[in-house]
Scaffold this motif. Structure first.
Motif, PDB file in Angstrom:
ATOM      1  N   ALA A  48       0.639  -0.947   0.185  1.00  0.00           N
ATOM      2  CA  ALA A  48       0.433   0.007  -0.407  1.00  0.00           C
ATOM      3  C   ALA A  48       0.657   1.593  -0.127  1.00  0.00           C
ATOM      4  CB  ALA A  48      -0.702   0.167   1.423  1.00  0.00           C
ATOM      5  N   ALA A  49       2.196   1.024  -0.432  1.00  0.00           N
ATOM      6  CA  ALA A  49       2.412   2.438  -0.858  1.00  0.00           C
ATOM      7  C   ALA A  49       2.291   2.714  -1.884  1.00  0.00           C
ATOM      8  CB  ALA A  49       4.402   2.161  -0.455  1.00  0.00           C
ATOM      9  N   VAL A  50       3.129   4.324  -2.225  1.00  0.00           N
ATOM     10  CA  VAL A  50       3.038   5.072  -3.239  1.00  0.00           C
ATOM     11  C   VAL A  50       4.113   4.812  -3.986  1.00  0.00           C
ATOM     12  CG1 VAL A  50       2.985   7.820  -3.839  1.00  0.00           C
ATOM     13  CG2 VAL A  50       0.825   7.185  -2.574  1.00  0.00           C
ATOM     14  N   VAL A  51       4.101   4.473  -5.062  1.00  0.00           N
ATOM     15  CA  VAL A  51       5.093   3.642  -5.460  1.00  0.00           C
ATOM     16  C   VAL A  51       5.336   4.774  -6.807  1.00  0.00           C
ATOM     17  CG1 VAL A  51       6.281   2.529  -6.899  1.00  0.00           C
ATOM     18  CG2 VAL A  51       5.059   1.650  -5.340  1.00  0.00           C
ATOM     19  N   VAL A  52       6.671   5.657  -7.291  1.00  0.00           N
ATOM     20  CA  VAL A  52       7.127   5.978  -8.149  1.00  0.00           C
ATOM     21  C   VAL A  52       7.923   6.021  -9.303  1.00  0.00           C
ATOM     22  CG1 VAL A  52       8.308   7.870  -6.882  1.00  0.00           C
ATOM     23  CG2 VAL A  52       7.469   9.177  -9.024  1.00  0.00           C
TER      24      VAL A  52
ATOM     25  N   LEU B  45      -0.922   3.712  -4.880  1.00  0.00           N
ATOM     26  CA  LEU B  45      -0.861   4.330  -7.312  1.00  0.00           C
ATOM     27  C   LEU B  45       0.121   4.172  -7.179  1.00  0.00           C
ATOM     28  CD1 LEU B  45      -2.530   6.907  -7.721  1.00  0.00           C
ATOM     29  CD2 LEU B  45      -1.022   8.243  -6.477  1.00  0.00           C
ATOM     30  N   VAL B  46       0.672   3.766  -8.053  1.00  0.00           N
ATOM     31  CA  VAL B  46       1.591   4.367  -9.073  1.00  0.00           C
ATOM     32  C   VAL B  46       1.620   5.471 -10.034  1.00  0.00           C
ATOM     33  CG1 VAL B  46       2.938   3.450 -11.028  1.00  0.00           C
ATOM     34  CG2 VAL B  46       2.481   1.758  -9.893  1.00  0.00           C
ATOM     35  N   VAL B  47       3.022   6.089  -9.747  1.00  0.00           N
ATOM     36  CA  VAL B  47       3.631   7.542 -10.098  1.00  0.00           C
ATOM     37  C   VAL B  47       4.284   7.742 -10.491  1.00  0.00           C
ATOM     38  CG1 VAL B  47       3.588  10.147  -9.916  1.00  0.00           C
ATOM     39  CG2 VAL B  47       2.692   8.628  -8.099  1.00  0.00           C
TER      40      VAL B  47
ATOM     41  N   CYS C 193      -3.555  -0.668 -10.225  1.00  0.00           N
ATOM     42  CA  CYS C 193      -3.998  -0.164  -8.866  1.00  0.00           C
ATOM     43  C   CYS C 193      -4.130   1.584  -9.687  1.00  0.00           C
ATOM     44  CB  CYS C 193      -3.112   0.248  -8.245  1.00  0.00           C
ATOM     45  SG  CYS C 193      -1.434   1.070  -7.969  1.00  0.00           S
ATOM     46  N   PRO C 194      -4.573   2.598  -9.585  1.00  0.00           N
ATOM     47  CA  PRO C 194      -4.120   3.457 -10.595  1.00  0.00           C
ATOM     48  C   PRO C 194      -3.390   4.447 -10.751  1.00  0.00           C
ATOM     49  CG  PRO C 194      -6.192   3.513  -8.199  1.00  0.00           C
ATOM     50  CD  PRO C 194      -4.596   2.650  -7.831  1.00  0.00           C
ATOM     51  N   VAL C 195      -2.692   4.178 -11.235  1.00  0.00           N
ATOM     52  CA  VAL C 195      -1.932   5.384 -12.160  1.00  0.00           C
ATOM     53  C   VAL C 195      -1.990   6.904 -13.019  1.00  0.00           C
ATOM     54  CG1 VAL C 195      -0.112   5.257 -13.944  1.00  0.00           C
ATOM     55  CG2 VAL C 195      -1.030   3.347 -13.395  1.00  0.00           C
ATOM     56  N   LEU C 196      -1.050   7.542 -11.938  1.00  0.00           N
ATOM     57  CA  LEU C 196      -0.894   9.024 -12.127  1.00  0.00           C
ATOM     58  C   LEU C 196       0.223   9.075 -12.678  1.00  0.00           C
ATOM     59  CD1 LEU C 196      -2.007  11.993 -11.424  1.00  0.00           C
ATOM     60  CD2 LEU C 196      -0.609  11.354  -9.052  1.00  0.00           C
ATOM     61  N   VAL C 197      -0.206   9.998 -13.897  1.00  0.00           N
ATOM     62  CA  VAL C 197       0.859  10.735 -14.215  1.00  0.00           C
ATOM     63  C   VAL C 197       0.378  12.202 -14.326  1.00  0.00           C
ATOM     64  CG1 VAL C 197       1.391  10.718 -17.240  1.00  0.00           C
ATOM     65  CG2 VAL C 197       0.665   8.774 -16.313  1.00  0.00           C
ATOM     66  N   ALA C 198       2.143  12.400 -14.174  1.00  0.00           N
ATOM     67  CA  ALA C 198       2.639  14.147 -14.108  1.00  0.00           C
ATOM     68  C   ALA C 198       2.978  15.024 -15.173  1.00  0.00           C
ATOM     69  CB  ALA C 198       3.940  14.006 -13.009  1.00  0.00           C
ATOM     70  N   ARG C 199       2.143  15.251 -15.248  1.00  0.00           N
ATOM     71  CA  ARG C 199       1.723  16.655 -16.759  1.00  0.00           C
ATOM     72  C   ARG C 199       0.847  17.181 -16.728  1.00  0.00           C
ATOM     73  NH1 ARG C 199       1.405  14.682 -21.311  1.00  0.00           N
ATOM     74  NH2 ARG C 199      -0.114  17.048 -22.008  1.00  0.00           N
TER      75      ARG C 199
ATOM     76  N   PRO D 299      -2.454  16.952 -14.144  1.00  0.00           N
ATOM     77  CA  PRO D 299      -1.515  15.730 -14.412  1.00  0.00           C
ATOM     78  C   PRO D 299      -3.163  15.341 -14.733  1.00  0.00           C
ATOM     79  CG  PRO D 299      -0.328  17.181 -12.433  1.00  0.00           C
ATOM     80  CD  PRO D 299      -1.723  18.052 -13.185  1.00  0.00           C
ATOM     81  N   VAL D 300      -2.745  13.309 -14.857  1.00  0.00           N
ATOM     82  CA  VAL D 300      -3.844  12.511 -15.771  1.00  0.00           C
ATOM     83  C   VAL D 300      -3.826  11.156 -14.421  1.00  0.00           C
ATOM     84  CG1 VAL D 300      -4.725  11.038 -17.046  1.00  0.00           C
ATOM     85  CG2 VAL D 300      -3.909  13.076 -17.440  1.00  0.00           C
ATOM     86  N   ALA D 301      -4.671  10.581 -13.700  1.00  0.00           N
ATOM     87  CA  ALA D 301      -5.533   9.801 -12.806  1.00  0.00           C
ATOM     88  C   ALA D 301      -5.796   8.857 -14.077  1.00  0.00           C
ATOM     89  CB  ALA D 301      -6.180   9.557 -11.799  1.00  0.00           C
ATOM     90  N   VAL D 302      -5.351   7.816 -14.323  1.00  0.00           N
ATOM     91  CA  VAL D 302      -6.266   6.241 -14.892  1.00  0.00           C
ATOM     92  C   VAL D 302      -6.982   5.429 -14.421  1.00  0.00           C
ATOM     93  CG1 VAL D 302      -5.438   4.532 -17.032  1.00  0.00           C
ATOM     94  CG2 VAL D 302      -4.299   7.386 -17.495  1.00  0.00           C
ATOM     95  N   VAL D 303      -7.473   5.193 -14.406  1.00  0.00           N
ATOM     96  CA  VAL D 303      -8.401   3.832 -12.948  1.00  0.00           C
ATOM     97  C   VAL D 303      -8.355   2.832 -13.462  1.00  0.00           C
ATOM     98  CG1 VAL D 303      -9.839   3.555 -11.298  1.00  0.00           C
ATOM     99  CG2 VAL D 303      -8.180   6.033 -11.490  1.00  0.00           C
ATOM    100  N   ARG D 304      -7.889   1.514 -13.526  1.00  0.00           N
ATOM    101  CA  ARG D 304      -8.327   0.922 -13.489  1.00  0.00           C
ATOM    102  C   ARG D 304      -8.591  -1.041 -12.646  1.00  0.00           C
ATOM    103  NH1 ARG D 304      -5.128  -2.519 -15.577  1.00  0.00           N
ATOM    104  NH2 ARG D 304      -5.883  -3.999 -16.662  1.00  0.00           N
TER     105      ARG D 304
END
Length: 293
Positions: free
Chosen positions: A7-11, A110-112, A139-145, A285-290
């Motif tokens: 359950a960490a936020v992974v970057v 979350l993966v960033v 898990c949800p993916v957050l793309v920094a843009r 930023p965009v979050a893609v939720v699968r």
């Protein structure tokens, strides 16, 4: 499951400026979610049989693995400077970047990652790693843009599909946590329109069709506010293509949320066409939720 990483936020990092932007965004997300931050670098060279240790006569600090160690340390330092006191760990994992991050996703909150990394073609608006991870992560993916707008709303694209409703739940939770409104956007086209220019058949009444689409949208989201106390929700139906509507809505947003695959998507695509469009054209930023969040 490794509980230390659960359950960490992974970057994902590669030493590029986009990945450092991702680190800063991930650090903020980790503290919001009361999670530790895990900094990961996919080290591909051993897979290519490239020597990673320094040559015997090399100066101190030489070698590909040493360089990887330094870039992870720099990313950890960037996160510590962003959120002092945050629990942060860093690791180098042998493998291709997208595969490594997808492998992290089952135990991540979350993966960033950045929208483009080292070695990306400058003509590409978004890198292939971001697309692949968004398509396959559990898990949800957050793309920094785009631009950081802390006062902007969270925007979510809705088409009534299970993927978009999962995205709506994630977006609602995020909006409440951040204390900002949620704007749900539904793009529709006139029945029978399919060619360039999206021609409007005269037999359809625009006002009636718009009202019907708004009713559909509010019906899809019925109960969302009850499940997320404090949610400030507005719904907007707009005629046109979904990708263009979401790109426009992202102009004043702090986050755009989309489902991994929606209605009418071509199943052979690596990632849904609307999601791909968001990754390429969003102004935030965009979050893609699968998967779960």
């Amino acid at each position: 499951m490794n509980s230390a990483h659960s359950a960490a936020v992974v970057v994902g990092v590669d030493g590029s400026e986009p990945s450092l932007r991702a680190v800063r965004l991930a650090a903020v997300e980790a503290v919001r979610r009361h999670r530790p931050l895990r900094v990961v670098h996919g080290f591909i060279w051993p897979l290519l049989n490239v020597p990673v240790s320094p040559a015997p006569d090399a100066p101190p600090g030489a070698g590909l693995r040493q360089r990887a160690t330094e870039l992870v340390a720099a990313a950890v330092a960037e996160a510590e400077a962003t959120i002092p006191g945050l629990t942060i760990s860093g690791e180098i994992i042998d493998g291709e970047a997208a595969a490594v991050l997808v492998g992290e996703s089952p135990t991540a909150a979350l993966v960033v990652l950045g929208d483009r990394g080292l070695g990306g073609f400058s003509a590409l608006v978004v890198g292939s790693v971001a697309v692949q991870v968004s398509a396959y992560a559990d898990c949800p993916v957050l793309v920094a843009r785009g631009t950081h707008r802390p006062d902007g709303p969270v925007v979510v694209g809705i088409d009534g599909s299970p993927a978009s409703l999962l995205a709506a739940d994630f977006a609602a939770e995020t909006a409440v946590t951040r204390g900002v409104p949620l704007r749900a956007v539904h793009a529709y086209r006139h029945p029978g329109s399919s060619g360039p220019g999206d021609m409007q058949p005269l037999v359809y009444d625009e006002a009636q069709l718009h009202g019907e689409q708004e009713k559909l949208l509010t019906g899809w989201l019925d109960g969302l506010a009850a499940h997320h106390p404090g949610l400030r929700l507005t719904c907007r139906a707009t005629r046109g293509r979904a990708g263009a509507a979401l790109a426009e809505a992202s102009r004043d947003a702090q986050l755009l949320v989309v489902g991994g695959q929606g209605r009418g998507e071509v199943t052979g695509l690596l990632l849904g066409s609307v999601s791909q469009s968001a990754l390429h054209h969003a102004r935030c930023p965009v979050a893609v939720v699968r998967g779960p969040h």
